[in-house]
Design a protein around this motif. Structure first.
Motif, PDB file in Angstrom:
ATOM      1  N   TYR A  80      82.507  40.294 -31.683  1.00 22.19           N
ATOM      2  CA  TYR A  80      83.147  41.196 -30.701  1.00 22.19           C
ATOM      3  C   TYR A  80      82.327  42.563 -30.432  1.00 22.19           C
ATOM      4  O   TYR A  80      82.282  42.997 -29.460  1.00 22.19           O
ATOM      5  N   ASP A  81      82.043  43.140 -31.653  1.00 18.04           N
ATOM      6  CA  ASP A  81      81.489  44.443 -31.695  1.00 18.04           C
ATOM      7  C   ASP A  81      79.928  44.310 -31.133  1.00 18.04           C
ATOM      8  O   ASP A  81      79.068  43.380 -31.087  1.00 18.04           O
ATOM      9  N   ASP A  82      79.669  45.544 -30.448  1.00 17.03           N
ATOM     10  CA  ASP A  82      78.305  45.767 -29.906  1.00 17.03           C
ATOM     11  C   ASP A  82      77.240  45.985 -31.103  1.00 17.03           C
ATOM     12  O   ASP A  82      77.346  46.831 -31.915  1.00 17.03           O
ATOM     13  N   PRO A  83      76.014  44.933 -31.104  1.00 17.42           N
ATOM     14  CA  PRO A  83      75.259  44.784 -32.054  1.00 17.42           C
ATOM     15  C   PRO A  83      74.318  46.113 -31.867  1.00 17.42           C
ATOM     16  O   PRO A  83      73.581  46.409 -33.003  1.00 17.42           O
ATOM     17  N   ARG A  84      74.107  46.448 -30.762  1.00 16.47           N
ATOM     18  CA  ARG A  84      73.282  47.890 -30.666  1.00 16.47           C
ATOM     19  C   ARG A  84      73.863  48.976 -31.491  1.00 16.47           C
ATOM     20  O   ARG A  84      73.319  49.922 -31.883  1.00 16.47           O
ATOM     21  N   GLU A  85      75.415  49.021 -31.991  1.00 17.65           N
ATOM     22  CA  GLU A  85      75.981  49.962 -32.584  1.00 17.65           C
ATOM     23  C   GLU A  85      75.797  49.684 -34.039  1.00 17.65           C
ATOM     24  O   GLU A  85      75.984  50.795 -34.794  1.00 17.65           O
ATOM     25  N   TYR A  86      75.713  48.493 -34.558  1.00 16.18           N
ATOM     26  CA  TYR A  86      75.922  48.163 -36.060  1.00 16.18           C
ATOM     27  C   TYR A  86      74.796  47.828 -36.525  1.00 16.18           C
ATOM     28  O   TYR A  86      74.217  47.920 -37.783  1.00 16.18           O
ATOM     29  N   LEU A  87      73.757  47.219 -35.760  1.00 15.57           N
ATOM     30  CA  LEU A  87      72.305  46.782 -36.607  1.00 15.57           C
ATOM     31  C   LEU A  87      71.696  47.926 -36.769  1.00 15.57           C
ATOM     32  O   LEU A  87      71.504  49.073 -36.199  1.00 15.57           O
ATOM     33  N   PRO A  88      70.971  47.893 -37.806  1.00 15.28           N
ATOM     34  CA  PRO A  88      70.036  48.937 -38.259  1.00 15.28           C
ATOM     35  C   PRO A  88      68.875  49.253 -37.033  1.00 15.28           C
ATOM     36  O   PRO A  88      68.586  48.145 -36.252  1.00 15.28           O
ATOM     37  N   LYS A  89      68.465  50.328 -36.964  1.00 18.78           N
ATOM     38  CA  LYS A  89      67.684  50.770 -35.790  1.00 18.78           C
ATOM     39  C   LYS A  89      66.457  50.027 -35.638  1.00 18.78           C
ATOM     40  O   LYS A  89      65.889  49.744 -34.530  1.00 18.78           O
ATOM     41  N   ARG A  90      65.872  49.704 -36.811  1.00 22.71           N
ATOM     42  CA  ARG A  90      64.431  48.871 -36.754  1.00 22.71           C
ATOM     43  C   ARG A  90      64.755  47.262 -36.156  1.00 22.71           C
ATOM     44  O   ARG A  90      63.856  46.787 -35.388  1.00 22.71           O
ATOM     45  N   ILE A  91      66.071  46.744 -36.495  1.00 18.50           N
ATOM     46  CA  ILE A  91      66.348  45.592 -35.957  1.00 18.50           C
ATOM     47  C   ILE A  91      66.346  45.570 -34.258  1.00 18.50           C
ATOM     48  O   ILE A  91      65.931  44.755 -33.428  1.00 18.50           O
ATOM     49  N   VAL A  92      67.244  46.639 -33.800  1.00 20.43           N
ATOM     50  CA  VAL A  92      67.436  47.029 -32.292  1.00 20.43           C
ATOM     51  C   VAL A  92      66.061  47.123 -31.791  1.00 20.43           C
ATOM     52  O   VAL A  92      65.775  46.524 -30.752  1.00 20.43           O
ATOM     53  N   LYS A  93      65.072  47.965 -32.416  1.00 21.66           N
ATOM     54  CA  LYS A  93      63.879  48.245 -31.816  1.00 21.66           C
ATOM     55  C   LYS A  93      63.106  47.094 -31.630  1.00 21.66           C
ATOM     56  O   LYS A  93      62.335  46.688 -30.629  1.00 21.66           O
ATOM     57  N   LEU A  94      62.973  46.210 -32.700  1.00 22.25           N
ATOM     58  CA  LEU A  94      62.123  44.944 -32.774  1.00 22.25           C
ATOM     59  C   LEU A  94      62.908  43.923 -31.516  1.00 22.25           C
ATOM     60  O   LEU A  94      62.226  43.516 -30.779  1.00 22.25           O
ATOM     61  N   LEU A  95      64.072  43.916 -31.430  1.00 20.55           N
ATOM     62  CA  LEU A  95      64.784  42.944 -30.301  1.00 20.55           C
ATOM     63  C   LEU A  95      64.650  43.572 -28.868  1.00 20.55           C
ATOM     64  O   LEU A  95      64.383  42.638 -28.150  1.00 20.55           O
ATOM     65  N   ASN A  96      64.839  44.952 -28.897  1.00 15.42           N
ATOM     66  CA  ASN A  96      64.246  45.548 -27.720  1.00 15.42           C
ATOM     67  C   ASN A  96      62.910  45.334 -27.069  1.00 15.42           C
ATOM     68  O   ASN A  96      62.652  45.059 -25.864  1.00 15.42           O
ATOM     69  N   LYS A  97      61.821  45.265 -27.891  1.00 14.27           N
ATOM     70  CA  LYS A  97      60.558  44.865 -27.701  1.00 14.27           C
ATOM     71  C   LYS A  97      60.503  43.854 -27.417  1.00 14.27           C
ATOM     72  O   LYS A  97      59.762  43.366 -26.164  1.00 14.27           O
ATOM     73  N   GLN A  98      60.987  42.688 -28.106  1.00 17.69           N
ATOM     74  CA  GLN A  98      60.799  41.401 -27.770  1.00 17.69           C
ATOM     75  C   GLN A  98      61.425  40.755 -26.704  1.00 17.69           C
ATOM     76  O   GLN A  98      60.936  40.088 -25.858  1.00 17.69           O
ATOM     77  N   PHE A  99      62.686  41.454 -26.378  1.00 13.10           N
ATOM     78  CA  PHE A  99      63.526  40.960 -25.064  1.00 13.10           C
ATOM     79  C   PHE A  99      63.896  42.244 -24.304  1.00 13.10           C
ATOM     80  O   PHE A  99      65.029  42.541 -24.233  1.00 13.10           O
ATOM     81  N   PRO A 100      63.026  42.929 -23.604  1.00  8.24           N
ATOM     82  CA  PRO A 100      63.402  44.176 -22.841  1.00  8.24           C
ATOM     83  C   PRO A 100      64.473  43.873 -21.672  1.00  8.24           C
ATOM     84  O   PRO A 100      64.433  42.884 -21.254  1.00  8.24           O
ATOM     85  N   SER A 101      65.309  44.892 -21.738  1.00  9.90           N
ATOM     86  CA  SER A 101      66.146  44.413 -20.624  1.00  9.90           C
ATOM     87  C   SER A 101      66.663  46.050 -20.114  1.00  9.90           C
ATOM     88  O   SER A 101      66.618  46.998 -20.818  1.00  9.90           O
ATOM     89  N   GLU A 102      66.621  45.926 -18.735  1.00 11.72           N
ATOM     90  CA  GLU A 102      67.150  47.367 -18.162  1.00 11.72           C
ATOM     91  C   GLU A 102      68.604  47.642 -18.175  1.00 11.72           C
ATOM     92  O   GLU A 102      69.013  48.772 -18.128  1.00 11.72           O
ATOM     93  N   THR A 103      69.243  46.654 -18.477  1.00 14.63           N
ATOM     94  CA  THR A 103      70.826  46.882 -18.571  1.00 14.63           C
ATOM     95  C   THR A 103      71.453  46.069 -19.873  1.00 14.63           C
ATOM     96  O   THR A 103      71.343  44.722 -20.015  1.00 14.63           O
TER      97      THR A 103
END
Length: 107
Positions: A80-103
């Motif tokens: 239910y919670d937003d993973p961008r809010e609770y995952l460590p920044k390094r994981i969010v950065k990795l996933l953003n790089k691998q799976f970029p999205s504008e929204t």
């Protein structure tokens, strides 16, 4: 936004990596599930990942560990919670790089 070939029609589908953490992601589990694609990226980066089916709903990531240390905090309501809010920044950065999205999935 990641674009993937549809396994059924051969067309394309768009999705967000956050859906791999959301009970209602991938059209509440009725769409093409890409959770294992996200799992593969995390595993290749050295994380231990647990993926679980949520009954008739989505298949989601419920645990990410590195060196035996859980990366999803205990106070998180998984699914239910937003993973961008609770995952460590390094994981969010990795996933953003691998799976970029504008929204982002969660607005």
């Amino acid at each position: 936004m990641p674009i993937t070939k549809c396994n059924i029609c051969g067309g394309t589908i768009q999705w967000n990596w956050e859906e791999a953490f959301c009970k209602f992601g991938f059209s509440d589990g009725d769409g093409q599930i890409e959770t294992y694609t996200v799992e593969d990226t995390l595993t290749e980066a050295g994380y231990e990942v647990v993926v679980q089916d949520w009954g008739m709903h989505n298949t989601i990531i419920t645990s990410i560990k590195r060196n035996g240390i859980e990366q999803i905090p205990d106070q998180v309501t998984v699914g239910y919670d937003d993973p961008r809010e609770y995952l460590p920044k390094r994981i969010v950065k990795l996933l953003n790089k691998q799976f970029p999205s504008e929204t982002p999935y969660f607005l």
